[in-house]
Design a protein around this motif. Structure first.
Motif, PDB file in Angstrom:
ATOM      1  N   LEU A 169      -0.501   3.475  -2.199  1.00 41.26           N
ATOM      2  CA  LEU A 169       0.853   3.149  -2.681  1.00 41.26           C
ATOM      3  C   LEU A 169       0.917   1.673  -3.064  1.00 41.26           C
ATOM      4  O   LEU A 169       1.545   1.294  -4.059  1.00 41.26           O
TER       5      LEU A 169
ATOM      6  N   LEU B 247       9.717   0.949   1.828  1.00 43.99           N
ATOM      7  CA  LEU B 247       9.093   1.005   0.503  1.00 43.99           C
ATOM      8  C   LEU B 247      10.118   0.601  -0.539  1.00 43.99           C
ATOM      9  O   LEU B 247      11.259   1.054  -0.518  1.00 43.99           O
TER      10      LEU B 247
ATOM     11  N   LEU C 118       3.246  12.005  -8.395  1.00 43.77           N
ATOM     12  CA  LEU C 118       3.516  10.580  -8.617  1.00 43.77           C
ATOM     13  C   LEU C 118       2.750  10.066  -9.835  1.00 43.77           C
ATOM     14  O   LEU C 118       3.304   9.374 -10.697  1.00 43.77           O
TER      15      LEU C 118
ATOM     16  N   ILE D 234       4.985   2.428 -12.348  1.00 41.87           N
ATOM     17  CA  ILE D 234       4.016   2.886 -11.343  1.00 41.87           C
ATOM     18  C   ILE D 234       2.619   2.776 -11.949  1.00 41.87           C
ATOM     19  O   ILE D 234       2.375   3.263 -13.061  1.00 41.87           O
TER      20      ILE D 234
ATOM     21  N   MET E 272       3.726  -0.466  -5.224  1.00 39.90           N
ATOM     22  CA  MET E 272       4.869  -0.431  -4.293  1.00 39.90           C
ATOM     23  C   MET E 272       4.869  -1.677  -3.428  1.00 39.90           C
ATOM     24  O   MET E 272       3.812  -2.157  -3.019  1.00 39.90           O
TER      25      MET E 272
ATOM     26  N   ALA F 273      10.209   0.537  -4.613  1.00 40.09           N
ATOM     27  CA  ALA F 273       9.420   0.966  -5.787  1.00 40.09           C
ATOM     28  C   ALA F 273       9.574  -0.030  -6.943  1.00 40.09           C
ATOM     29  O   ALA F 273      10.648  -0.588  -7.139  1.00 40.09           O
TER      30      ALA F 273
ATOM     31  N   ARG G  84      12.607  13.392  -9.816  1.00 38.84           N
ATOM     32  CA  ARG G  84      12.394  12.365 -10.836  1.00 38.84           C
ATOM     33  C   ARG G  84      12.807  12.858 -12.237  1.00 38.84           C
ATOM     34  O   ARG G  84      13.196  12.077 -13.103  1.00 38.84           O
TER      35      ARG G  84
ATOM     36  N   ALA H  33       8.789   6.435  -3.974  1.00 38.69           N
ATOM     37  CA  ALA H  33       7.992   5.832  -5.047  1.00 38.69           C
ATOM     38  C   ALA H  33       8.375   6.417  -6.404  1.00 38.69           C
ATOM     39  O   ALA H  33       8.443   5.716  -7.417  1.00 38.69           O
TER      40      ALA H  33
ATOM     41  N   ASN I  92      12.518   5.332  -7.854  1.00 41.30           N
ATOM     42  CA  ASN I  92      13.012   3.953  -7.872  1.00 41.30           C
ATOM     43  C   ASN I  92      13.579   3.581  -6.505  1.00 41.30           C
ATOM     44  O   ASN I  92      14.611   2.936  -6.393  1.00 41.30           O
TER      45      ASN I  92
END
Ligand code: UD1
Length: 420
Positions: free
Chosen positions: A266, A282, A312, A288, A271, A284, A381, A243, A246
């Motif tokens: 999620l 999943l 997240l 988000i 998602m 993404a 990330r 998530a 990407n």
């Protein structure tokens, strides 16, 4: 002490396979003390906590051998009934030997677990339940000394839902005389796995997977072979990694039903999920969405996913809150996430998170198992280089996490053996 060096910003792609559940193994292994003989525990993850439990059982005369992911355990020669401080301080779940030892051998000496990195974690419920079952319990210089001739059935009503106390009481009650009833029992899948192992050893247990468990004590049990359920927290951690990065990932060998609280959130966060019988895919989105969560006993949102969820939400488009109702102090990851550029304020047991556009690499410090996972995820990330120090915490609960993430395309490496 190892550290991880991460170069963030890589998109995650591919398939990751989930191992056996740490928290199930830590209950199944001591359950072997309940009957002499040979056991096979399949799908046992290769983790530091499992190693610690093996050492503890070996110190009591048990033979424990690992062949790939199967543990071969032989409990013919149990000759010591003690869990010394050296083991318990490394791992609180050592307390799980208490119930089986008292039930089978009528005696146990177990060190009191200390606090955790994130605060006190009492064992009063374990002790009160054993007392109700007729054990004599004394506390002597940091040790629990428990004795009983034969445990007697009782009605045990927990005022808090406790995984450990339910597991310990279950293991004690299977050999008690009469029918024990546990109310407000924990419903966690790991407890179901334990109850199913006990049933395959000859125990009589009703209400498995509900909050009321009834156990008709038997005179003796026999050894069994059992498979450990997949680790829902490892699976959840991988999903949140996807998530954050990407991702287009497929998490295999998991039990999606055990992850429904997480997958629902999620989904709320935007998602795209595709759920099969033993996998979750999943995909993404670009953005988000902020989603508030509050931890709760199973089937609620797990406290063991709280830190990862905060990571997240740190880059969500908007503000959210994360409340931990189980461990009020379990927030040591927040100052470290702030080093990576997150905007988080903690008020008692609620984190208020304002999503930022980007995280930026920095040196951060692991403080406990799930906090460490959150830092790795945030580092994946973040722009630039992140160093996560003291990753030995991670090795307690994630098998080869860096290899699994590398296979998904992450740029993460372990640097071993230096003093940082
Ligand atoms: C287990 C898990 C841990 C997870 C936790 C909550 C294992 C090995 N560990 O820990 O990963 O974070 O469940 O899902 O399975 N409490 C008391 N007195 C007690 C026992 C617990 O007050 O005697 C309280 C705790 O402080 C906590 C709550 O009950 O607030 C739940 O804790 P519990 O479910 O017992 O956690 P553990 O079994 O230690």
């Amino acid at each position: 002490m190892d550290k991880f060096i991460i170069h963030g910003g890589k998109n995650l792609r591919g398939t990751v396979s989930i191992g056996g559940a740490k928290n199930a193994s830590l209950a199944l292994m001591p359950a072997t003390l309940l009957a002499s003989g040979k056991y096979e525990l399949a799908n046992t993850p290769d983790l530091r906590d499992v190693f610690t439990m093996s050492k503890l059982l070996q110190s009591m005369g048990v033979t424990v051998e690992r062949k790939d992911h199967t543990l071969h355990i032989n409990t013919f020669r149990v000759n010591k009934f003690e869990a010394p401080y050296e083991h318990v301080k490394k791992m609180r779940a050592s307390i799980y030997v208490l119930g089986p030892l008292v039930a089978r051998y009528g005696k146990a000496k177990v060190s009191l677990p200390g606090g955790c990195a994130w605060g006190p974690r009492p064992v009063n419920l374990h002790l009160e339940a054993l007392k109700k079952l007729g054990a004599k319990i004394e506390l002597d210089r940091g040790y629990i000394i428990a004795k009983a001739r034969r445990l007697k059935a009782a009605r045990i009503v927990f005022n808090i839902s406790s995984v450990g106390a339910t597991g310990n009481t279950l293991m004690a009650a299977v050999l008690a005389k009469g029918t024990t009833r546990i109310e407000n029992a924990a419903m966690e899948p790991e407890i179901i796995n334990l109850a199913e192992m006990l049933v395959s050893m000859g125990a009589k247990i009703g209400g498995i997977g509900t909050t009321t468990i009834e156990i008709e004590g038997v005179d003796a049990l026999h050894p069994a072979h059992i498979s450990t359920i997949p680790d829902r927290i490892e699976a959840g951690t991988m999903l949140v990694a996807g998530a954050l990065c990407n991702g287009k990932i497929r998490v295999e060998n998991c039990e999606p039903a055990h992850l429904s609280a997480l997958t629902a959130r999620l989904d709320d966060a935007g998602m795209k999920l595709s759920v099969g019988s033993s996998f979750i895919e999943l995909h993404a989105p670009k953005e988000i969405l902020p989603v508030a969560v509050s931890t709760a006993p199973y089937p609620g949102f797990p406290t063991d996913m709280q830190a990862q969820w905060i990571a997240l939400m740190a880059i969500a488009k908007g503000s959210s809150t994360v409340t931990d109702t189980i461990y009020f102090d379990r927030f040591k990851h927040i100052p470290e996430l702030i080093r990576l550029g997150a905007n988080i304020e903690l008020n008692e047991n609620t984190a208020a998170i304002k999503g930022v556009k980007k995280l930026i690499g920095a040196k951060v410090m692991s403080t406990d198992l799930r906090a460490s996972a959150a830092l790795i995820l945030a580092g994946l990330r973040a722009e630039g280089e992140t160093e996560v120090l003291r990753v030995y915490h991670l090795d307690r609960g994630y098998e080869a996490i860096e290899k699994k993430l590398q296979n998904l395309g992450a740029d993460i490496k372990r640097v071993a053996g230096e003093e940082f």
